[in-house]
Design an enzyme around this catalytic site. Sequence first.
Site, PDB file in Angstrom:
ATOM      1  N   LYS A  13       0.743  -1.205  -0.020  1.00 40.65           N
ATOM      2  CA  LYS A  13       0.055  -0.023  -0.045  1.00 40.65           C
ATOM      3  C   LYS A  13       0.788   1.140   0.016  1.00 40.65           C
ATOM      4  O   LYS A  13       0.631   2.221  -0.672  1.00 40.65           O
ATOM      5  CB  LYS A  13      -0.844   0.187   1.236  1.00 40.65           C
ATOM      6  CG  LYS A  13      -1.796  -1.067   1.110  1.00 40.65           C
ATOM      7  CD  LYS A  13      -2.872  -0.800   2.279  1.00 40.65           C
ATOM      8  CE  LYS A  13      -2.211  -0.552   3.714  1.00 40.65           C
ATOM      9  NZ  LYS A  13      -1.862  -1.816   4.352  1.00 40.65           N
ATOM     10  N   ARG A  88      -9.494   1.176   8.846  1.00 40.20           N
ATOM     11  CA  ARG A  88      -9.065  -0.037   9.044  1.00 40.20           C
ATOM     12  C   ARG A  88     -10.030  -0.807  10.064  1.00 40.20           C
ATOM     13  O   ARG A  88      -9.924  -1.996  10.329  1.00 40.20           O
ATOM     14  CB  ARG A  88      -7.887   0.168  10.013  1.00 40.20           C
ATOM     15  CG  ARG A  88      -6.410  -0.494   9.189  1.00 40.20           C
ATOM     16  CD  ARG A  88      -5.460  -0.293  10.092  1.00 40.20           C
ATOM     17  NE  ARG A  88      -4.014  -0.823   9.680  1.00 40.20           N
ATOM     18  CZ  ARG A  88      -3.125  -0.372   9.150  1.00 40.20           C
ATOM     19  NH1 ARG A  88      -3.126   0.955   8.875  1.00 40.20           N
ATOM     20  NH2 ARG A  88      -1.984  -1.050   9.132  1.00 40.20           N
TER      21      ARG A  88
END
Length: 187
Positions: A13, A88
């Site tokens: 990422k 998240r």
Amino acid sequence: MNVILLGPPGSGKGTQGALLSERAGLPRISTGDLLREAVAAGTPLGAQAQGYMDRGLLVPDEIILGLIADVLGSPGAAGGVLMDGFPRTVPQAEAVDRLLGERGRQIDRVLLIEVPEHELERRLLGRARVQGRCDDTPETIHERLRVYEEQTAPLVEYYRRRGVLVDIPGVGSIEDIAQFIAKALDL
Ligand code: AMP
């Protein structure tokens, strides 16, 4: 355009986020970077976050939401942002929807970077040697992968149901993966 990079620790990422941010001209928000900066600067927020980060656990939602509310609401974010490592958890995703919704904006694409688990472990151990990140020890790596499955993976369904999720194969050359992402975003 508001884009989320979703994927387990070690999926790339950070690398893809930096490339995409430059190519798409989108400011990148990385909560991991913001937290590491706060720890390095010795701020009260950094002190609160450090214990969780060192153990491979997620920093509590209230702390994260305080951190990103200002950033997402800033004029610099009005033209769209690239979120890397955030949201998240489902409550974080709901908070993002609320914060963007209040400004007439929405999540346009979620890029799910997929990498097999044995490859993630190999990459994270390699990164531990090269970068010396204190949360890249064998024990915390295992914990971070477990926490991802438990708390972050439910976001895959959350976004797939809305039709904004795109699967990105995360194994291959950095450039090939970047091209796949660019196509997924019609860049
Ligand atoms: P990262 O660099 O994105 O892998 O983040 C490093 C660590 O920072 C994670 O293992 C968590 O402890 C913490 N962290 C980063 N972003 C978040 C987030 N959105 N929610 C909770 N904890 C986070």
